[in-house]
Design a protein around this motif. Structure first.
Motif, short mmCIF file in Angstrom:
data_model
loop_
_atom_site.label_atom_id
_atom_site.label_comp_id
_atom_site.label_asym_id
_atom_site.label_seq_id
_atom_site.Cartn_x
_atom_site.Cartn_y
_atom_site.Cartn_z
N ARG A 55 39.67 35.31 39.20
CA ARG A 55 40.57 35.89 39.86
C ARG A 55 42.04 35.54 39.39
O ARG A 55 42.45 34.24 39.27
N ASP A 61 42.99 41.80 44.37
CA ASP A 61 41.37 42.02 44.29
C ASP A 61 40.98 42.30 42.73
O ASP A 61 40.38 43.54 42.67
N GLU A 62 40.87 41.69 41.98
CA GLU A 62 40.68 42.04 40.54
C GLU A 62 40.44 40.64 39.79
O GLU A 62 40.99 39.47 40.00
N LEU A 63 39.15 40.66 38.98
CA LEU A 63 38.64 39.73 38.24
C LEU A 63 39.05 40.10 36.70
O LEU A 63 39.14 41.32 36.34
N THR A 79 38.96 43.95 32.87
CA THR A 79 39.32 43.52 34.37
C THR A 79 38.09 44.28 35.13
O THR A 79 37.76 45.25 34.69
N LYS A 81 37.64 45.37 39.09
CA LYS A 81 37.96 45.33 40.61
C LYS A 81 37.12 44.83 41.64
O LYS A 81 35.75 45.16 41.34
N PHE A 82 37.05 44.39 42.67
CA PHE A 82 36.47 43.98 43.53
C PHE A 82 35.53 45.08 44.20
O PHE A 82 36.09 46.24 44.34
N ALA A 91 32.09 39.16 44.34
CA ALA A 91 33.33 38.97 44.82
C ALA A 91 33.87 39.57 45.98
O ALA A 91 34.17 38.85 46.77
N GLY A 137 36.54 33.31 41.44
CA GLY A 137 35.77 33.99 40.40
C GLY A 137 34.42 34.15 40.81
O GLY A 137 33.99 34.01 41.77
#
Length: 465
Positions: A55, A61-63, A79, A81-82, A91, A137
């Motif tokens: 993250r 709210d994005e990895l 990327t 998103k949650f 996540a 993460g």
């Protein structure tokens, strides 16, 4: 994975290798260490692929996938998103996930269409990476061999990923801290330039604010890491006790040799010592930040009752690197009550005096700071054993732009600014100097302002001290 595999996962050598990777994370800012950590865990679980997503901004709210093994090419750097796909689901929910069976049609697998049939995961485990319940993460590993992961392995992985979470977070914070400390050093260098003293309050305020937050995280995480390490060492100790009960065969002898080769006792002792030193380092940075705040009084720019000795000490701490190789500091503080002043501006005067004194000392000398009370005023003397000021220059040292330094080394505004600040405090500043022996500056300011009228006093000759 069999129970034998699980014991391998938590073996001394495996944990030590993970520890070494975690230590490397503090010096490797390239991001390659994430790939190595992932590879180590994938290998430990005998998995075939995996991914690590971190993250970025805690407010989003994005990895971002930062490491991967046998992933589609377009997945790296992508990327998630949650709530999106397996990574996003874990996540969002914050709990580990175990999946078994044919996943070729599982819509939760992002980029599944880019995988060959033989590479489609048949079993997967995915863990959230948390620090103080905050998601930083997600780590996942997959198997396409048909061998299914077990719930026990999911639990064992949770223990390991807890440690990985702390390692990654501390690595990130360490890199942030290095950057901020670099900024602090740069700011400190600016503080040592008397002609830039007017901006020190705002500069120190920004640095103190920026450093305090990550230092808090680092301090908290180091505490957690100490507890995790103690838990791991407890596991190791339990294994050692169990080993003593087992008959000595080839495998036991091999384990004993491994323990000797790795010097387990040293590792346990040194690991705790390293953490202790790290905690001390964090405290030192905190002290530097507090000195900056005390020096600039960023919390208030109003007239206030202040302890002059505290201002002198915090300014000396800020100027330490400039002074430490040039002079011994001698404090001869008297009994001085609180003084009504603008503390950040008065500290600018002290800073300028200290730096000028250090510059006047060519090799090694002494800077003596004396304080005292004189009726309704307080006085401060700053004396050095430097080269002194030539008589023909004494009458001009407070003039704007006058300097005896080489071109490019000073603008001649430092003492002029100091003179103006002391005037604003309705005080006076004087100088006495003897070429070849040293210089003494004497500052006198009232304990309380008399009125808001024009300042009293000014430049005058001081008696030799």
């Amino acid at each position: 994975m069999s129970n034998g595999k699980l014991s391998h996962l938590l073996s001394v050598s495996w944990i030590y290798d993970l520890y070494r990777l975690g230590h490397a994370a503090f010096v490797d800012s390239s991001g390659e260490i994430y790939q190595k950590i992932l590879e180590h865990i994938v290998k430990g679980f005998s998995a075939t692929s995996g991914s690590l997503a971190l993250r970025g901004d805690p407010g989003t709210d994005e990895l971002t996938i930062v490491a991967g093994i046998d992933l589609p090419k377009q997945a790296m750097g992508a990327t998630v998103k949650f709530g999106e796909g397996v990574l996003g689901k874990v996540a969002q929910e914050g709990t580990p996930l175990l999946l078994n069976g044919d996943m070729s049609r599982d819509t939760r697998f992002k980029n599944k269409q880019a995988r060959a049939e033989t590479r489609t995961p048949r079993s997967a485990m995915c863990w959230p990476l948390k620090v103080d319940e905050a998601i930083i993460g997600v780590l996942s590993i997959n198997n396409n061999t048909g061998v299914e992961f077990q719930a026990e392995q999911l639990h064992q992985g949770s223990v390991i990923t807890n440690l990985v979470s702390v390692v990654i977070e501390n690595a990130n914070l360490h890199n942030a801290q290095k950057s901020l400390i670099a900024q602090l050093k740069e700011a400190q260098a600016q503080l040592l330039q008397s002609e830039k003293m007017a901006s020190v309050g705002q500069l120190a305020a920004g640095i103190a604010h920026e450093i305090n937050n990550p230092i808090g995280y680092i301090n908290s995480n180091l505490g957690s890491l100490q507890q995790y390490l103690q838990d791991l060492l407890t596991i190791v100790a339990a294994y050692q006790k169990l080993e003593a009960r087992l008959p000595v065969d080839e495998e036991i002898r091999g384990l004993q040799k491994l323990r000797q080769d790795l010097d387990l006792d040293f590792l346990k002792e040194d690991s705790l010592a390293l953490l202790s030193e790290s905690c001390e380092g964090v405290q030192r940075v905190r002290n530097i930040v507090q000195d900056l705040k005390d020096f600039s009084h960023v919390d208030s720019a109003e007239w206030q009752m202040v302890d002059l000795h505290k201002g002198l000490d915090s300014t000396l701490n800020i100027a330490h690197n400039e002074i430490k190789y040039k002079a011994e500091i001698v404090r001869e503080y008297g009994d001085v009550p609180l003084v009504e002043c603008l503390p950040s501006q008065l500290n600018q005067v002290f800073m300028n005096m200290f730096i000028n004194a250090a510059h006047a000392i060519e090799e090694k000398g002494k800077i003596t700071i004396r304080t005292g009370r004189e009726d309704t005023s307080a006085w401060i003397e700053i004396a050095d054993t430097g080269k002194g000021i030539a008589p023909e220059h004494l009458s001009r040292i407070f003039d704007p732009f006058f300097t005896t330094k080489p071109v490019g080394k000073g603008t001649g505004l430092g003492l002029s600014l100091s003179y103006s600040i002391i005037q604003k405090h309705q005080g006076r500043i004087a100088v006495d100097s003897c070429p070849g022996k040293g210089t003494t500056f004497r500052i006198v300011i009232p304990l309380k302002r008399v009125s808001e009228t024009a300042p009293q006093g000014g430049l005058e000759d001081a008696e030799s001290t």
